[in-house]
Design a protein around this motif. Structure first.
Motif, PDB file in Angstrom:
ATOM      1  N   THR A  27       0.833  -1.200   0.000  1.00 31.67           N
ATOM      2  CA  THR A  27       0.000   0.000   0.000  1.00 31.67           C
ATOM      3  C   THR A  27       0.871   1.254   0.000  1.00 31.67           C
ATOM      4  OG1 THR A  27      -1.794  -1.137   1.161  1.00 31.67           O
ATOM      5  CG2 THR A  27      -1.782   1.272   1.257  1.00 31.67           C
ATOM      6  N   LEU A  28       1.892   1.264   0.840  1.00 30.04           N
ATOM      7  CA  LEU A  28       2.811   2.399   0.884  1.00 30.04           C
ATOM      8  C   LEU A  28       3.594   2.508  -0.419  1.00 30.04           C
ATOM      9  CD1 LEU A  28       4.065   4.722   2.481  1.00 30.04           C
ATOM     10  CD2 LEU A  28       5.692   3.062   3.460  1.00 30.04           C
ATOM     11  N   PHE A  29       3.977   1.363  -0.976  1.00 31.04           N
ATOM     12  CA  PHE A  29       4.700   1.350  -2.249  1.00 31.04           C
ATOM     13  C   PHE A  29       3.910   2.061  -3.340  1.00 31.04           C
ATOM     14  CE2 PHE A  29       4.127  -1.223  -6.171  1.00 31.04           C
ATOM     15  CZ  PHE A  29       5.199  -0.721  -6.904  1.00 31.04           C
ATOM     16  N   TYR A  30       2.631   1.691  -3.507  1.00 37.67           N
ATOM     17  CA  TYR A  30       1.831   2.330  -4.552  1.00 37.67           C
ATOM     18  C   TYR A  30       1.679   3.822  -4.294  1.00 37.67           C
ATOM     19  CZ  TYR A  30       0.436  -1.993  -6.905  1.00 37.67           C
ATOM     20  OH  TYR A  30       0.433  -3.174  -7.627  1.00 37.67           O
ATOM     21  N   SER A  31       1.505   4.195  -3.038  1.00 34.63           N
ATOM     22  CA  SER A  31       1.369   5.603  -2.701  1.00 34.63           C
ATOM     23  C   SER A  31       2.622   6.384  -3.108  1.00 34.63           C
ATOM     24  CB  SER A  31       1.119   5.756  -1.195  1.00 34.63           C
ATOM     25  OG  SER A  31       1.084   7.108  -0.822  1.00 34.63           O
ATOM     26  N   LYS A  32       3.771   5.834  -2.792  1.00 39.13           N
ATOM     27  CA  LYS A  32       5.037   6.497  -3.135  1.00 39.13           C
ATOM     28  C   LYS A  32       5.235   6.554  -4.650  1.00 39.13           C
ATOM     29  CE  LYS A  32       7.849   5.505   0.987  1.00 39.13           C
ATOM     30  NZ  LYS A  32       8.498   6.839   1.062  1.00 39.13           N
ATOM     31  N   MET A  33       4.989   5.442  -5.320  1.00 38.07           N
ATOM     32  CA  MET A  33       5.234   5.388  -6.761  1.00 38.07           C
ATOM     33  C   MET A  33       4.299   6.322  -7.521  1.00 38.07           C
ATOM     34  SD  MET A  33       5.417   2.079  -9.306  1.00 38.07           S
ATOM     35  CE  MET A  33       3.663   1.697  -9.201  1.00 38.07           C
ATOM     36  N   PHE A  34       3.023   6.352  -7.138  1.00 33.98           N
ATOM     37  CA  PHE A  34       2.076   7.212  -7.838  1.00 33.98           C
ATOM     38  C   PHE A  34       2.330   8.686  -7.553  1.00 33.98           C
ATOM     39  CE2 PHE A  34      -1.172   3.528  -7.820  1.00 33.98           C
ATOM     40  CZ  PHE A  34      -0.582   2.998  -8.951  1.00 33.98           C
ATOM     41  N   ALA A  35       2.859   8.992  -6.365  1.00 36.60           N
ATOM     42  CA  ALA A  35       3.201  10.383  -6.072  1.00 36.60           C
ATOM     43  C   ALA A  35       4.319  10.858  -6.989  1.00 36.60           C
ATOM     44  CB  ALA A  35       3.619  10.524  -4.609  1.00 36.60           C
ATOM     45  N   PRO A  38       2.622   9.993 -11.373  1.00 39.19           N
ATOM     46  CA  PRO A  38       1.153   9.973 -11.441  1.00 39.19           C
ATOM     47  C   PRO A  38       0.630   9.406 -12.753  1.00 39.19           C
ATOM     48  CG  PRO A  38       2.007  12.222 -11.617  1.00 39.19           C
ATOM     49  CD  PRO A  38       3.146  11.360 -11.195  1.00 39.19           C
ATOM     50  N   GLU A  39       1.450   9.439 -13.802  1.00 39.82           N
ATOM     51  CA  GLU A  39       1.010   8.913 -15.090  1.00 39.82           C
ATOM     52  C   GLU A  39       0.768   7.408 -15.040  1.00 39.82           C
ATOM     53  OE1 GLU A  39       5.443   8.324 -15.048  1.00 39.82           O
ATOM     54  OE2 GLU A  39       4.041   9.888 -14.400  1.00 39.82           O
ATOM     55  N   LEU A  40       1.444   6.721 -14.117  1.00 37.52           N
ATOM     56  CA  LEU A  40       1.237   5.281 -14.005  1.00 37.52           C
ATOM     57  C   LEU A  40      -0.154   4.966 -13.458  1.00 37.52           C
ATOM     58  CD1 LEU A  40       4.714   4.104 -12.656  1.00 37.52           C
ATOM     59  CD2 LEU A  40       3.847   4.012 -15.004  1.00 37.52           C
ATOM     60  N   GLU A  41      -0.592   5.720 -12.471  1.00 32.46           N
ATOM     61  CA  GLU A  41      -1.940   5.515 -11.933  1.00 32.46           C
ATOM     62  C   GLU A  41      -2.990   5.945 -12.941  1.00 32.46           C
ATOM     63  OE1 GLU A  41      -4.502   6.333  -7.875  1.00 32.46           O
ATOM     64  OE2 GLU A  41      -2.945   7.770  -8.431  1.00 32.46           O
ATOM     65  N   ARG A  42      -2.696   7.024 -13.656  1.00 36.38           N
ATOM     66  CA  ARG A  42      -3.664   7.593 -14.596  1.00 36.38           C
ATOM     67  C   ARG A  42      -3.825   6.713 -15.845  1.00 36.38           C
ATOM     68  NH1 ARG A  42      -1.041  12.033 -15.699  1.00 36.38           N
ATOM     69  NH2 ARG A  42      -0.226  11.221 -17.677  1.00 36.38           N
ATOM     70  N   ASP A 201     -11.786  12.540 -17.862  1.00 42.18           N
ATOM     71  CA  ASP A 201     -10.843  13.322 -17.057  1.00 42.18           C
ATOM     72  C   ASP A 201      -9.423  13.320 -17.632  1.00 42.18           C
ATOM     73  OD1 ASP A 201      -9.997  10.762 -16.538  1.00 42.18           O
ATOM     74  OD2 ASP A 201     -10.135  10.908 -14.354  1.00 42.18           O
ATOM     75  N   GLY A 202      -9.257  12.736 -18.829  1.00 41.84           N
ATOM     76  CA  GLY A 202      -7.943  12.735 -19.470  1.00 41.84           C
ATOM     77  C   GLY A 202      -7.134  11.477 -19.239  1.00 41.84           C
ATOM     78  N   ALA A 203      -7.590  10.611 -18.353  1.00 41.19           N
ATOM     79  CA  ALA A 203      -6.872   9.360 -18.090  1.00 41.19           C
ATOM     80  C   ALA A 203      -7.096   8.376 -19.231  1.00 41.19           C
ATOM     81  CB  ALA A 203      -7.340   8.748 -16.779  1.00 41.19           C
ATOM     82  N   HIS A 204      -6.140   7.468 -19.395  1.00 41.46           N
ATOM     83  CA  HIS A 204      -6.285   6.340 -20.309  1.00 41.46           C
ATOM     84  C   HIS A 204      -6.244   5.071 -19.459  1.00 41.46           C
ATOM     85  CE1 HIS A 204      -5.297   9.337 -23.344  1.00 41.46           C
ATOM     86  NE2 HIS A 204      -5.684   8.474 -24.267  1.00 41.46           N
ATOM     87  N   GLN A 205      -7.396   4.460 -19.263  1.00 33.21           N
ATOM     88  CA  GLN A 205      -7.467   3.261 -18.445  1.00 33.21           C
ATOM     89  C   GLN A 205      -7.542   2.013 -19.328  1.00 33.21           C
ATOM     90  OE1 GLN A 205      -8.004   2.803 -14.499  1.00 33.21           O
ATOM     91  NE2 GLN A 205      -6.341   4.135 -15.179  1.00 33.21           N
TER      92      GLN A 205
END
Length: 407
Positions: A27-35, A38-42, A201-205
């Protein structure tokens, strides 16, 4: 390759502590990586699964399972886990350099969560586990890209929606054609493609959908079920399906879609073993692909098709499934509906939840499963209780794969 003897002993000693904290770590890993990215989460990771915590649990389960398999080696199970992850990664276009990004933030999270317990010796051992897992996946993914005839990660193509067909009140099929009229690449019965859509919202999912047509066809066909949000029976919030709802409500004949090359390791083996195809809900789609192949090749083996659904009205591909079973020489079908409405159960149509206790299962049967994870785990338990070998039970999960943690 295998873990060094010294690292194996360190992993053996620290696995209980790391395993107990692994969900907090991921959980902390994803939080750090997406911070930081952010393009990876988006544009890459499933945002709905992130919000629910499902992706974190799946990653935690995969890491813990792989580490445990280095302490108590099981080559077959390791191969199954690695193959499933690699096919999913290839369908997303994952490349070797992205493993460096994951490594950086994963180990930052490990140190932050475990603190002083992460001695240089412990850090080195878990670093070895990570790169053993990563390099195994990189190698398999390189082979998959080579088999597809594309450079690493370049799996995407634009296709045109040739036809849109309503399969049930909440499920629609899209028949996809190439933009220049040339045949699309062949695929194996049971494989899937990824579909990437631009959201408001501009994301590509990105999501994965099974190919349901005959593998020899020059077109591809996928089926998409709209997923409304709401409250699940257990009281948890159920998010709406971002990609499925977008496709259902916004994509029509003549529109373009960005899709991947076909991947997936839940493929029909070319032998004469009896088959048991078990599905629930939209999980019928890989089974439709397999049955199309069996019908087209006049396959003579025994095939039992079992499907569970909410009601006949919700059963996507209901008529097609019946027709395909009739075309396969030695196929039979059983269907279970939680709500039959005014219809009465009879013959091979049953009321209630799927019950395999009265279904004949021949020795040597190979089982293919697809549906919600709780359904598949319940079916697996029922099969194991009837002495069906675990290695004869194959499955497909669309979304975070938590099967390994439950197996």
């Amino acid at each position: 390759m295998s873990l060094s003897a010294a690292s194996t002993e360190v992993i053996r000693a620290t696995l209980p502590a790391v395993g107990a904290a692994i969900e907090e770590i991921t959980t902390l890993f994803y939080s750090k990586m997406f911070a930081a990215h952010p393009e990876l989460e988006r544009d890459l990771f499933n945002r709905g699964n992130q919000k629910q915590g499902e992706q974190q649990k799946a990653l935690a389960g995969a890491i813990a399972a792989f580490a445990a398999l280095q302490v108590s080696p099981d080559a077959d199970r390791t191969d199954v886990i690695m193959s499933r992850i690699a096919h999913k990664h290839a369908s997303l276009g994952i490349t070797a350099d992205q493993y460096e990004i994951v490594h950086k933030y994963l180990f930052e999270a490990i140190v932050e969560v475990l603190g002083a317990a992460v001695t240089p010796e412990v850090a080195a051992a878990w670093d070895e586990v990570y790169w053993l897992m990563a390099n195994t996946l990189i190698r398999i993914e390189a082979d998959l890209y080579a088999e597809a005839g594309v450079p690493a990660g370049q799996v995407w193509r634009t296709v045109t929606v040739g036809r849109r067909v309503l399969q049930s009140a909440d499920t629609v099929s899209f028949v996809l054609t190439s933009t220049d009229g040339t045949p699309l690449p062949n695929y194996l019965p049971g494989q899937y493609i990824s579909v990437s859509v631009p959201l408001p919202d501009g994301a590509h999912q990105i999501r994965q959908y099974s190919l349901v047509g005959a593998p020899s066809a020059t077109e591809w066909q996928i089926s998409v079920k709209a997923v409304p949000g709401g409250v699940a029976p257990d009281g948890t919030e159920k998010p709406a399906g971002e990609v499925s709802n977008f496709l259902y409500h916004n994509v029509f004949e003549g529109d373009s879609l960005s899709v991947s090359h076909p991947f997936g390791d839940l493929v029909l083996e070319q032998d004469d073993a009896p088959l048991l195809l078990v599905s629930a809900g939209i999980g019928c789609t890989p089974m439709i692909g397999m049955l199309n192949h069996l019908a087209d090749t006049d396959d003579r083996r025994t095939v039992s098709v079992l499907h569970a659904d909410r009601s006949p009205a919700h059963h996507a591909h209901r008529a097609e499934l019946t027709e395909l079973v009739q075309r396969v020489p030695f196929a039979t079908m059983h269907r279970w509906y939680e709500d039959l409405g005014a219809r009465l159960p009879g013959g091979t149509t049953h009321s209630g939840r799927a019950d395999l206790s009265t279904i004949e299962i021949e020795a040597g049967t190979k089982v293919y499963l697809c549906g919600p994870l709780p359904f598949m785990l319940a079916v697996r338990d029922s099969l194991l209780a009837r002495d069906v070998p675990a290695d004869a039970i194959h499955y497909e999960v669309f979304g975070p794969d938590s099967w390994s943690a439950n197996a």
